[in-house]
Scaffold this motif. Structure first.
Motif, PDB file in Angstrom:
ATOM      1  N   LEU A 121    -121.585  -8.565  38.925  1.00 25.84           N
ATOM      2  CA  LEU A 121    -121.314  -8.142  40.444  1.00 25.84           C
ATOM      3  C   LEU A 121    -120.648  -8.697  42.027  1.00 25.84           C
ATOM      4  O   LEU A 121    -119.586  -8.046  41.599  1.00 25.84           O
ATOM      5  CB  LEU A 121    -122.605  -6.585  41.257  1.00 25.84           C
ATOM      6  CG  LEU A 121    -123.104  -5.936  40.508  1.00 25.84           C
ATOM      7  CD1 LEU A 121    -124.511  -5.482  41.364  1.00 25.84           C
ATOM      8  CD2 LEU A 121    -121.900  -4.671  40.732  1.00 25.84           C
ATOM      9  N   LEU A 122    -121.743  -9.735  42.049  1.00 22.96           N
ATOM     10  CA  LEU A 122    -120.717 -10.261  42.957  1.00 22.96           C
ATOM     11  C   LEU A 122    -119.344 -10.807  42.987  1.00 22.96           C
ATOM     12  O   LEU A 122    -118.134 -11.405  43.475  1.00 22.96           O
ATOM     13  CB  LEU A 122    -121.904 -12.012  44.063  1.00 22.96           C
ATOM     14  CG  LEU A 122    -123.148 -11.397  44.142  1.00 22.96           C
ATOM     15  CD1 LEU A 122    -123.957 -12.592  44.612  1.00 22.96           C
ATOM     16  CD2 LEU A 122    -122.290 -10.237  46.162  1.00 22.96           C
ATOM     17  N   GLU A 123    -119.187 -11.368  41.254  1.00 24.10           N
ATOM     18  CA  GLU A 123    -117.859 -12.240  40.841  1.00 24.10           C
ATOM     19  C   GLU A 123    -116.808 -11.185  40.918  1.00 24.10           C
ATOM     20  O   GLU A 123    -115.994 -11.813  41.554  1.00 24.10           O
ATOM     21  CB  GLU A 123    -118.912 -12.781  39.657  1.00 24.10           C
ATOM     22  CG  GLU A 123    -117.166 -13.528  38.777  1.00 24.10           C
ATOM     23  CD  GLU A 123    -116.398 -15.034  39.663  1.00 24.10           C
ATOM     24  OE1 GLU A 123    -115.351 -15.204  39.930  1.00 24.10           O
ATOM     25  OE2 GLU A 123    -117.035 -15.143  40.281  1.00 24.10           O
ATOM     26  N   GLY A 124    -117.311 -10.598  40.513  1.00 18.48           N
ATOM     27  CA  GLY A 124    -116.236  -8.343  40.527  1.00 18.48           C
ATOM     28  C   GLY A 124    -115.584  -8.084  41.681  1.00 18.48           C
ATOM     29  O   GLY A 124    -114.861  -8.163  42.012  1.00 18.48           O
ATOM     30  N   LEU A 125    -116.637  -8.867  42.730  1.00 15.55           N
ATOM     31  CA  LEU A 125    -116.133  -8.291  43.906  1.00 15.55           C
ATOM     32  C   LEU A 125    -115.320  -9.307  44.899  1.00 15.55           C
ATOM     33  O   LEU A 125    -114.240  -8.889  45.257  1.00 15.55           O
ATOM     34  CB  LEU A 125    -117.720  -7.769  44.904  1.00 15.55           C
ATOM     35  CG  LEU A 125    -117.751  -7.577  46.006  1.00 15.55           C
ATOM     36  CD1 LEU A 125    -116.594  -5.890  46.652  1.00 15.55           C
ATOM     37  CD2 LEU A 125    -118.847  -7.502  46.540  1.00 15.55           C
ATOM     38  N   TYR A 126    -115.679 -10.572  44.794  1.00 17.12           N
ATOM     39  CA  TYR A 126    -115.209 -11.817  44.655  1.00 17.12           C
ATOM     40  C   TYR A 126    -114.010 -11.792  44.247  1.00 17.12           C
ATOM     41  O   TYR A 126    -112.877 -11.922  45.315  1.00 17.12           O
ATOM     42  CB  TYR A 126    -115.427 -12.717  44.343  1.00 17.12           C
ATOM     43  CG  TYR A 126    -114.987 -14.411  44.943  1.00 17.12           C
ATOM     44  CD1 TYR A 126    -115.114 -14.806  45.766  1.00 17.12           C
ATOM     45  CD2 TYR A 126    -114.491 -15.265  43.621  1.00 17.12           C
ATOM     46  CE1 TYR A 126    -114.271 -16.181  46.291  1.00 17.12           C
ATOM     47  CE2 TYR A 126    -113.411 -15.836  44.017  1.00 17.12           C
ATOM     48  CZ  TYR A 126    -113.670 -16.713  45.347  1.00 17.12           C
ATOM     49  OH  TYR A 126    -112.874 -17.896  45.549  1.00 17.12           O
ATOM     50  N   GLN A 127    -113.654 -11.720  43.088  1.00 16.46           N
ATOM     51  CA  GLN A 127    -112.009 -11.547  42.082  1.00 16.46           C
ATOM     52  C   GLN A 127    -111.317 -10.356  42.839  1.00 16.46           C
ATOM     53  O   GLN A 127    -110.199 -11.142  43.090  1.00 16.46           O
ATOM     54  CB  GLN A 127    -112.320 -11.519  40.480  1.00 16.46           C
ATOM     55  CG  GLN A 127    -113.012 -12.984  40.134  1.00 16.46           C
ATOM     56  CD  GLN A 127    -112.018 -14.000  40.194  1.00 16.46           C
ATOM     57  OE1 GLN A 127    -111.088 -13.760  40.404  1.00 16.46           O
ATOM     58  NE2 GLN A 127    -112.915 -14.835  40.827  1.00 16.46           N
ATOM     59  N   LEU A 128    -111.985  -9.082  43.235  1.00 16.86           N
ATOM     60  CA  LEU A 128    -111.267  -8.136  43.142  1.00 16.86           C
ATOM     61  C   LEU A 128    -110.966  -8.406  45.097  1.00 16.86           C
ATOM     62  O   LEU A 128    -109.463  -8.055  45.662  1.00 16.86           O
ATOM     63  CB  LEU A 128    -112.029  -7.090  43.265  1.00 16.86           C
ATOM     64  CG  LEU A 128    -111.915  -6.967  42.013  1.00 16.86           C
ATOM     65  CD1 LEU A 128    -112.961  -5.223  42.094  1.00 16.86           C
ATOM     66  CD2 LEU A 128    -110.111  -5.876  41.102  1.00 16.86           C
ATOM     67  N   THR A 129    -111.320  -9.274  45.431  1.00 17.60           N
ATOM     68  CA  THR A 129    -111.438  -9.746  47.071  1.00 17.60           C
ATOM     69  C   THR A 129    -110.223 -10.693  47.652  1.00 17.60           C
ATOM     70  O   THR A 129    -109.016 -10.365  48.174  1.00 17.60           O
ATOM     71  CB  THR A 129    -112.471 -10.016  47.969  1.00 17.60           C
ATOM     72  OG1 THR A 129    -113.852  -9.000  47.890  1.00 17.60           O
ATOM     73  CG2 THR A 129    -112.271  -9.966  49.043  1.00 17.60           C
ATOM     74  N   ILE A 130    -110.007 -12.101  46.671  1.00 17.88           N
ATOM     75  CA  ILE A 130    -109.272 -12.690  46.629  1.00 17.88           C
ATOM     76  C   ILE A 130    -107.734 -12.605  45.872  1.00 17.88           C
ATOM     77  O   ILE A 130    -106.548 -12.267  45.986  1.00 17.88           O
ATOM     78  CB  ILE A 130    -109.315 -14.015  45.647  1.00 17.88           C
ATOM     79  CG1 ILE A 130    -110.093 -13.446  44.357  1.00 17.88           C
ATOM     80  CG2 ILE A 130    -110.685 -14.337  46.298  1.00 17.88           C
ATOM     81  CD1 ILE A 130    -110.241 -15.345  43.822  1.00 17.88           C
ATOM     82  N   GLY A 182    -106.601  -9.325  46.740  1.00 21.56           N
ATOM     83  CA  GLY A 182    -106.345  -8.480  47.684  1.00 21.56           C
ATOM     84  C   GLY A 182    -106.673  -6.758  47.425  1.00 21.56           C
ATOM     85  O   GLY A 182    -105.481  -5.808  47.527  1.00 21.56           O
ATOM     86  N   HIS A 183    -106.883  -6.978  45.952  1.00 24.89           N
ATOM     87  CA  HIS A 183    -107.261  -5.224  45.488  1.00 24.89           C
ATOM     88  C   HIS A 183    -108.970  -4.726  46.061  1.00 24.89           C
ATOM     89  O   HIS A 183    -109.352  -4.330  45.570  1.00 24.89           O
ATOM     90  CB  HIS A 183    -107.437  -4.898  44.172  1.00 24.89           C
ATOM     91  CG  HIS A 183    -106.258  -5.499  43.117  1.00 24.89           C
ATOM     92  ND1 HIS A 183    -106.303  -7.018  43.101  1.00 24.89           N
ATOM     93  CD2 HIS A 183    -105.116  -4.832  43.107  1.00 24.89           C
ATOM     94  CE1 HIS A 183    -104.752  -7.102  42.523  1.00 24.89           C
ATOM     95  NE2 HIS A 183    -104.408  -6.150  42.635  1.00 24.89           N
ATOM     96  N   THR A 184    -108.224  -4.386  47.818  1.00 23.57           N
ATOM     97  CA  THR A 184    -109.976  -3.963  48.072  1.00 23.57           C
ATOM     98  C   THR A 184    -110.065  -2.777  48.326  1.00 23.57           C
ATOM     99  O   THR A 184    -110.586  -1.841  49.181  1.00 23.57           O
ATOM    100  CB  THR A 184    -109.918  -4.923  49.581  1.00 23.57           C
ATOM    101  OG1 THR A 184    -108.825  -4.625  50.553  1.00 23.57           O
ATOM    102  CG2 THR A 184    -110.615  -6.098  49.546  1.00 23.57           C
ATOM    103  N   HIS A 185    -108.853  -2.004  48.521  1.00 19.94           N
ATOM    104  CA  HIS A 185    -108.765  -0.483  48.384  1.00 19.94           C
ATOM    105  C   HIS A 185    -108.830   0.095  47.255  1.00 19.94           C
ATOM    106  O   HIS A 185    -108.518   0.905  46.766  1.00 19.94           O
ATOM    107  CB  HIS A 185    -106.834   0.140  49.115  1.00 19.94           C
ATOM    108  CG  HIS A 185    -107.188  -1.333  50.589  1.00 19.94           C
ATOM    109  ND1 HIS A 185    -106.700  -2.045  51.228  1.00 19.94           N
ATOM    110  CD2 HIS A 185    -107.006  -0.447  51.783  1.00 19.94           C
ATOM    111  CE1 HIS A 185    -107.103  -2.188  52.583  1.00 19.94           C
ATOM    112  NE2 HIS A 185    -107.370  -0.946  52.734  1.00 19.94           N
ATOM    113  N   ASP A 186    -109.140  -0.672  46.114  1.00 18.87           N
ATOM    114  CA  ASP A 186    -109.021   0.387  44.807  1.00 18.87           C
ATOM    115  C   ASP A 186    -110.775   0.845  44.297  1.00 18.87           C
ATOM    116  O   ASP A 186    -111.249   0.548  45.286  1.00 18.87           O
ATOM    117  CB  ASP A 186    -108.669  -0.700  43.857  1.00 18.87           C
ATOM    118  CG  ASP A 186    -107.551  -1.656  43.463  1.00 18.87           C
ATOM    119  OD1 ASP A 186    -106.735  -0.501  44.295  1.00 18.87           O
ATOM    120  OD2 ASP A 186    -107.039  -2.419  43.093  1.00 18.87           O
TER     121      ASP A 186
END
Length: 67
Positions: free
Chosen positions: A18-27, A29-33
């Motif tokens: 969960l944390l790795e997925g959240l981190y990858q999306l954050t770096i 720039g996919h924070t609005h998906d």
């Protein structure tokens, strides 16, 4: 019971995933998906359940900021 006693088990692959997925999306720039929102909510719920009612120093945690 201390704060250290209530730490989540970081060896649990579900928490790590969960944390790795959240981190990858954050770096990237996919924070609005929708996927970011889903992972963010899952991590937040786990944090709430792990630390619900825990006393830290003279303060007691609560769910009053959940909204």
């Amino acid at each position: 019971m201390s704060l250290i006693d209530n730490q989540p088990n970081i060896a649990d692959p579900n928490d790590f995933t969960l944390l790795e997925g959240l981190y990858q999306l954050t770096i990237t720039g996919h924070t609005h998906d929708w996927e970011f929102e889903r992972l963010n909510n899952a991590v937040y719920e786990r944090l709430l359940s792990a630390y619900a009612g825990l006393e830290i120093g003279s303060a007691k945690t609560s769910h009053s900021l959940v909204g």
